[in-house]
Scaffold this motif. Structure first.
Motif, PDB file in Angstrom:
ATOM      1  N   GLU A  82      -1.000  -8.340  -6.053  1.00 33.55           N
ATOM      2  CA  GLU A  82      -0.265  -7.188  -5.512  1.00 33.55           C
ATOM      3  C   GLU A  82      -1.078  -5.901  -5.607  1.00 33.55           C
ATOM      4  O   GLU A  82      -1.014  -5.056  -4.713  1.00 33.55           O
ATOM      5  N   PHE A  94       9.269   5.057   2.488  1.00 32.86           N
ATOM      6  CA  PHE A  94       8.412   4.135   1.739  1.00 32.86           C
ATOM      7  C   PHE A  94       8.263   2.819   2.496  1.00 32.86           C
ATOM      8  O   PHE A  94       7.161   2.302   2.638  1.00 32.86           O
ATOM      9  N   PHE A 154      -1.916  -3.529  -2.294  1.00 25.92           N
ATOM     10  CA  PHE A 154      -1.552  -2.117  -2.166  1.00 25.92           C
ATOM     11  C   PHE A 154      -2.754  -1.185  -2.292  1.00 25.92           C
ATOM     12  O   PHE A 154      -2.591   0.017  -2.468  1.00 25.92           O
ATOM     13  N   GLY A 155      -3.969  -1.741  -2.192  1.00 27.70           N
ATOM     14  CA  GLY A 155      -5.135  -0.902  -2.023  1.00 27.70           C
ATOM     15  C   GLY A 155      -5.990  -0.627  -3.238  1.00 27.70           C
ATOM     16  O   GLY A 155      -6.890   0.221  -3.178  1.00 27.70           O
ATOM     17  N   ALA A 170       6.066   3.364   5.567  1.00 30.14           N
ATOM     18  CA  ALA A 170       4.663   3.595   5.238  1.00 30.14           C
ATOM     19  C   ALA A 170       3.961   2.321   4.759  1.00 30.14           C
ATOM     20  O   ALA A 170       2.772   2.125   5.017  1.00 30.14           O
ATOM     21  N   TYR A 171       4.683   1.447   4.068  1.00 24.24           N
ATOM     22  CA  TYR A 171       4.065   0.252   3.474  1.00 24.24           C
ATOM     23  C   TYR A 171       4.653  -1.039   4.041  1.00 24.24           C
ATOM     24  O   TYR A 171       4.688  -2.051   3.346  1.00 24.24           O
ATOM     25  N   ARG A 172       5.044  -1.005   5.290  1.00 17.61           N
ATOM     26  CA  ARG A 172       5.696  -2.166   5.891  1.00 17.61           C
ATOM     27  C   ARG A 172       4.799  -3.405   5.857  1.00 17.61           C
ATOM     28  O   ARG A 172       5.237  -4.479   5.438  1.00 17.61           O
ATOM     29  N   GLU A 173       3.569  -3.283   6.286  1.00 21.51           N
ATOM     30  CA  GLU A 173       2.652  -4.418   6.311  1.00 21.51           C
ATOM     31  C   GLU A 173       2.397  -4.957   4.905  1.00 21.51           C
ATOM     32  O   GLU A 173       2.414  -6.170   4.672  1.00 21.51           O
ATOM     33  N   GLU A 174       2.182  -4.064   3.940  1.00 22.42           N
ATOM     34  CA  GLU A 174       1.935  -4.476   2.560  1.00 22.42           C
ATOM     35  C   GLU A 174       3.148  -5.183   1.966  1.00 22.42           C
ATOM     36  O   GLU A 174       3.017  -6.149   1.221  1.00 22.42           O
ATOM     37  N   LEU A 175       4.355  -4.701   2.299  1.00 22.73           N
ATOM     38  CA  LEU A 175       5.570  -5.319   1.783  1.00 22.73           C
ATOM     39  C   LEU A 175       5.770  -6.722   2.363  1.00 22.73           C
ATOM     40  O   LEU A 175       6.218  -7.633   1.654  1.00 22.73           O
ATOM     41  N   SER A 191       3.274  -8.882   0.637  1.00 19.68           N
ATOM     42  CA  SER A 191       3.730  -9.061  -0.743  1.00 19.68           C
ATOM     43  C   SER A 191       4.827 -10.108  -0.826  1.00 19.68           C
ATOM     44  O   SER A 191       4.821 -10.957  -1.727  1.00 19.68           O
TER      45      SER A 191
END
Length: 183
Positions: free
Chosen positions: A67, A5, A71-72, A8-13, A16
């Motif tokens: 947020e 997880f 996350f899209g 996969a979502y490093r940039e979004e985290l 955030s």
């Protein structure tokens, strides 16, 4: 599982964490400003805490919206969700519009209200004239102590609708006190 997880979502985290940090700082600045304004204006601590809770709630809602975009979520999807939620809330809250009116009046009274706890006021209402001392100001209503010692509640929205005058500043020391009053 957790590492997948994060990968996969490093940039979004990262974004955030940055957004939540900024919102947290803005919330702290706003709360400090509200507390300073409240103390400077002589507003009691319970009302200051209430407005601070409103600020926190607004910051959380704003964070959730931001947020969801990070996350899209698409704008169209959020519009459908919010319009559905607001339609249901609109129908549900129509029945309790006076409560919302009192809460809104309470917020307005926090920032712009010439009367303080302890002031003796006169409410010029032809149907129910009142001369009393303000014992407490809450989110929905005020506690007023009448000259005969009775404690009444008066809706916030009526305080903004009726003519009110100050009879005596900070008269609470002279009034009979109820042992379970919340001042």
């Amino acid at each position: 599982m957790f590492t997948k997880f994060i990968a996969a979502y490093r940039e979004e985290l990262i974004i955030s964490a940055f957004v939540i940090g900024i919102l947290f700082i803005l919330r702290l600045i706003t709360i400090v400003a509200v507390r300073k304004l409240g103390r400077k204006s002589g507003i009691n601590q319970a009302r200051i805490s209430l407005i601070c809770r409103y600020v926190t709630g607004t910051a959380v809602i704003l964070a959730l919206i931001i947020e969801s975009f990070i996350f899209g979520a698409q704008f169209r999807e959020l519009i459908v969700i919010f319009s559905s939620v607001f339609a249901v809330l609109g129908i549900a809250l129509f029945a309790v519009w006076s409560i919302l009116s009192n809460v809104t009046s309470g917020i307005i009274m926090f920032f712009n209200f010439p009367y303080k706890v302890g002031d003796k006021i006169s409410i010029h209402d032809k149907d129910f004239p009142v001369e009393a001392i303000i014992e407490d100001i809450r989110a929905f209503h005020l506690y007023l102590r009448l000259n005969n010692g009775d404690l009444i509640t008066y809706p916030n929205n009526l305080m903004l609708q009726k003519a009110v005058s100050i009879v005596e500043k900070d008269a609470i020391e002279e009034s009979p006190r109820d042992s379970n009053s919340a001042v």
